[in-house]
Design a protein around this motif. Structure first.
Motif, PDB file in Angstrom:
ATOM      1  N   ASN A   1      42.705  54.408  68.155  1.00  8.59           N
ATOM      2  CA  ASN A   1      43.961  54.927  67.519  1.00  8.59           C
ATOM      3  C   ASN A   1      44.145  54.548  66.177  1.00  8.59           C
ATOM      4  OD1 ASN A   1      44.870  52.246  68.103  1.00  8.59           O
ATOM      5  ND2 ASN A   1      46.400  52.651  69.361  1.00  8.59           N
ATOM      6  N   GLY A   2      43.421  53.815  65.535  1.00  9.99           N
ATOM      7  CA  GLY A   2      43.539  53.071  64.178  1.00  9.99           C
ATOM      8  C   GLY A   2      43.970  51.477  64.121  1.00  9.99           C
ATOM      9  N   GLU A   3      44.355  50.990  65.410  1.00 12.82           N
ATOM     10  CA  GLU A   3      44.939  49.823  65.262  1.00 12.82           C
ATOM     11  C   GLU A   3      43.905  48.711  65.646  1.00 12.82           C
ATOM     12  OE1 GLU A   3      48.095  49.809  68.381  1.00 12.82           O
ATOM     13  OE2 GLU A   3      49.421  50.777  67.171  1.00 12.82           O
ATOM     14  N   TYR A   4      44.269  47.404  65.232  1.00 14.54           N
ATOM     15  CA  TYR A   4      43.466  46.480  65.596  1.00 14.54           C
ATOM     16  C   TYR A   4      44.204  45.200  66.441  1.00 14.54           C
ATOM     17  CZ  TYR A   4      39.995  47.706  61.943  1.00 14.54           C
ATOM     18  OH  TYR A   4      39.408  48.556  61.090  1.00 14.54           O
ATOM     19  N   HIS A   5      43.248  44.711  67.260  1.00 13.49           N
ATOM     20  CA  HIS A   5      43.720  43.443  68.047  1.00 13.49           C
ATOM     21  C   HIS A   5      43.273  42.435  67.547  1.00 13.49           C
ATOM     22  CE1 HIS A   5      45.452  45.769  71.946  1.00 13.49           C
ATOM     23  NE2 HIS A   5      46.215  46.223  70.629  1.00 13.49           N
ATOM     24  N   LEU A   6      44.086  41.214  67.308  1.00 15.29           N
ATOM     25  CA  LEU A   6      43.479  39.977  66.683  1.00 15.29           C
ATOM     26  C   LEU A   6      43.780  39.039  67.899  1.00 15.29           C
ATOM     27  CD1 LEU A   6      45.271  39.946  63.266  1.00 15.29           C
ATOM     28  CD2 LEU A   6      42.996  41.012  63.909  1.00 15.29           C
ATOM     29  N   VAL A   7      42.561  38.332  68.170  1.00  9.96           N
ATOM     30  CA  VAL A   7      42.588  37.126  69.214  1.00  9.96           C
ATOM     31  C   VAL A   7      42.522  35.885  68.372  1.00  9.96           C
ATOM     32  CG1 VAL A   7      41.262  36.258  71.187  1.00  9.96           C
ATOM     33  CG2 VAL A   7      41.250  38.810  70.847  1.00  9.96           C
ATOM     34  N   LEU A   8      43.373  35.380  68.757  1.00 12.80           N
ATOM     35  CA  LEU A   8      43.753  33.641  68.452  1.00 12.80           C
ATOM     36  C   LEU A   8      42.690  32.804  69.152  1.00 12.80           C
ATOM     37  CD1 LEU A   8      47.301  33.775  67.297  1.00 12.80           C
ATOM     38  CD2 LEU A   8      45.446  34.825  66.208  1.00 12.80           C
ATOM     39  N   ASP A   9      42.598  31.688  68.447  1.00 11.97           N
ATOM     40  CA  ASP A   9      41.882  30.376  69.176  1.00 11.97           C
ATOM     41  C   ASP A   9      42.757  30.020  70.346  1.00 11.97           C
ATOM     42  OD1 ASP A   9      40.274  30.100  66.836  1.00 11.97           O
ATOM     43  OD2 ASP A   9      41.527  28.740  65.799  1.00 11.97           O
ATOM     44  N   SER A  10      44.090  30.127  70.250  1.00  9.37           N
ATOM     45  CA  SER A  10      44.705  29.868  71.634  1.00  9.37           C
ATOM     46  C   SER A  10      44.606  30.831  72.805  1.00  9.37           C
ATOM     47  CB  SER A  10      46.280  29.820  71.352  1.00  9.37           C
ATOM     48  OG  SER A  10      46.681  31.110  70.934  1.00  9.37           O
ATOM     49  N   GLY A  11      43.836  31.897  72.256  1.00  9.66           N
ATOM     50  CA  GLY A  11      43.546  33.014  73.546  1.00  9.66           C
ATOM     51  C   GLY A  11      44.752  34.198  73.331  1.00  9.66           C
ATOM     52  N   GLU A  12      45.960  34.096  72.454  1.00  7.50           N
ATOM     53  CA  GLU A  12      46.882  35.038  72.445  1.00  7.50           C
ATOM     54  C   GLU A  12      46.343  36.130  71.644  1.00  7.50           C
ATOM     55  OE1 GLU A  12      50.771  36.211  72.788  1.00  7.50           O
ATOM     56  OE2 GLU A  12      50.047  34.357  73.211  1.00  7.50           O
ATOM     57  N   CYS A  13      46.591  37.514  72.245  1.00  9.61           N
ATOM     58  CA  CYS A  13      46.047  38.593  71.509  1.00  9.61           C
ATOM     59  C   CYS A  13      47.165  39.483  70.699  1.00  9.61           C
ATOM     60  CB  CYS A  13      45.880  39.489  72.631  1.00  9.61           C
ATOM     61  SG  CYS A  13      44.665  41.158  71.927  1.00  9.61           S
ATOM     62  N   LEU A  14      47.284  39.515  69.440  1.00  7.59           N
ATOM     63  CA  LEU A  14      48.348  40.072  68.735  1.00  7.59           C
ATOM     64  C   LEU A  14      47.952  41.460  67.951  1.00  7.59           C
ATOM     65  CD1 LEU A  14      49.279  37.216  66.612  1.00  7.59           C
ATOM     66  CD2 LEU A  14      50.117  37.770  68.700  1.00  7.59           C
ATOM     67  N   LYS A  15      48.741  42.495  68.097  1.00  4.65           N
ATOM     68  CA  LYS A  15      48.515  43.839  67.828  1.00  4.65           C
ATOM     69  C   LYS A  15      48.729  43.998  66.145  1.00  4.65           C
ATOM     70  CE  LYS A  15      51.218  47.261  68.524  1.00  4.65           C
ATOM     71  NZ  LYS A  15      51.857  48.308  69.173  1.00  4.65           N
ATOM     72  N   MET A  16      47.789  44.443  65.420  1.00  2.00           N
ATOM     73  CA  MET A  16      47.985  44.838  64.214  1.00  2.00           C
ATOM     74  C   MET A  16      47.960  46.379  64.039  1.00  2.00           C
ATOM     75  SD  MET A  16      44.977  44.416  61.040  1.00  2.00           S
ATOM     76  CE  MET A  16      45.432  42.885  60.482  1.00  2.00           C
ATOM     77  N   SER A  17      49.225  46.524  63.423  1.00  2.00           N
ATOM     78  CA  SER A  17      49.591  48.115  63.490  1.00  2.00           C
ATOM     79  C   SER A  17      48.801  48.753  62.239  1.00  2.00           C
ATOM     80  CB  SER A  17      51.091  48.343  63.108  1.00  2.00           C
ATOM     81  OG  SER A  17      51.478  47.519  61.799  1.00  2.00           O
ATOM     82  N   ARG A  18      48.752  50.090  62.412  1.00  2.00           N
ATOM     83  CA  ARG A  18      47.920  50.936  61.487  1.00  2.00           C
ATOM     84  C   ARG A  18      48.244  50.643  59.944  1.00  2.00           C
ATOM     85  NH1 ARG A  18      48.184  56.498  64.576  1.00  2.00           N
ATOM     86  NH2 ARG A  18      50.211  55.739  65.227  1.00  2.00           N
ATOM     87  N   SER A  19      49.361  50.498  59.834  1.00  2.00           N
ATOM     88  CA  SER A  19      50.074  50.435  58.401  1.00  2.00           C
ATOM     89  C   SER A  19      49.599  49.379  57.749  1.00  2.00           C
ATOM     90  CB  SER A  19      51.501  50.604  58.330  1.00  2.00           C
ATOM     91  OG  SER A  19      52.195  49.737  59.180  1.00  2.00           O
ATOM     92  N   TYR A  20      49.226  48.115  58.568  1.00  2.00           N
ATOM     93  CA  TYR A  20      48.853  46.973  57.915  1.00  2.00           C
ATOM     94  C   TYR A  20      47.202  46.826  57.997  1.00  2.00           C
ATOM     95  CZ  TYR A  20      53.634  45.404  57.883  1.00  2.00           C
ATOM     96  OH  TYR A  20      54.844  45.268  57.312  1.00  2.00           O
TER      97      TYR A  20
END
Length: 271
Positions: free
Chosen positions: A244-263
């Motif tokens: 869908n054009g979004e990205y998910h970022l996985v951090l060293d801690s294991g936390e998964c953050l969503k990067m929205s398409r506008s960014y």
């Protein structure tokens, strides 16, 4: 000058000659006692809180904490009557007059200085001192467009010491201020009117806008990936693309953050 109250004054100006000149003029007046002088806003804040002068002559244009910011940082019950010393243009002067904040223009004229002191005395004769101080703070806030809370965080974290971005973020909660090293922050997300700062497994909550907090963080290290999320670039270990054009970022801690398409153009910062 029998029967006239002696006013205790502080002179705040980053120019030593300007301080000396104003101090000499004030000391020639029998009813003025200059209790201190200061060359910067941080030092002036400490002296005002300690000495509690009746009137403060404050230069507006100072490096670090300027005169307007200084006034916002002083608690209302410790705020003296403020006379701004300024080389500002006529528009700023008019703004001060509209908001009943006194001023003297550089170079200072003797007659204008005496008028300013007369206005101070008239205000002191008014019983509603607290209300006058509140009005002064509101007037200054209108001019600076920064809240006292934000200024306090900048001051405590060292942002006024010369660095564009402080090494520590000041998180104020229930009267206690916690200094969180910027380098230890993993990510930040918004929760209503509050920001949740996640660092070393702990979550610190602070009342500040995303934009104000973002301005305190070095963009070489921190980037916004969502309208409500800022991430420490050095903590990202994996980038996952979605259809869908979004990205998910996985951090060293294991936390998964969503990067929205506008960014999504920010991906280059991670590579």
């Amino acid at each position: 000058m029998s029967g006239v109250e002696t006013l205790r004054a502080i002179v705040v100006d980053d120019e030593p000659l300007a301080r000396r000149g104003l101090r000499l003029r004030l000391e020639q007046m029998a009813d003025i006692e200059v209790v201190a002088e200061s060359g910067n806003g941080r030092d002036a804040l400490e002296k005002i809180l300690e000495l509690k002068p009746d009137v403060a002559f404050v230069d507006i244009q100072m490096p670090g904490v300027n005169g307007l910011q200084l006034v916002q940082l002083i608690p209302v019950d410790s705020l003296p009557h403020v006379v701004f010393v300024t080389a500002y243009d006529q528009y700023a002067v008019e703004a001060f007059e509209i908001n009943a904040v006194d001023y003297v223009l550089k170079p200072i004229e003797e007659e204008r200085l005496e008028l300013a002191l007369t206005r101070v005395r008239e205000q002191r004769a008014n019983a509603d001192i607290a209300n006058q101080r509140e009005q002064l703070l509101e007037a200054v806030a209108d001019l600076t467009k920064e809240s006292p809370e934000v200024l306090e965080q900048k001051l405590v974290s060292g942002q006024f010491a010369g660095s564009a971005y402080p090494d520590k973020i000041a998180v104020k909660d229930a009267g206690k201020i916690t200094l969180v090293p910027s380098s230890e922050i993993d990510w930040i997300d918004a929760a209503g009117d509050y920001m949740c700062v996640h660092a070393r497994g702990e979550t610190h909550v602070m009342r500040i806008t995303m934009k104000e907090l973002e301005q305190q963080l070095d963009p070489k290290l921190f980037q916004r990936i969502h309208r409500s999320t800022i991430v420490n670039l050095s903590r990202v270990r994996e980038i996952r693309a979605h259809i869908n054009g979004e990205y998910h970022l996985v951090l060293d801690s294991g936390e998964c953050l969503k990067m929205s398409r506008s960014y999504k153009n920010k991906v280059q910062h991670f590579l």
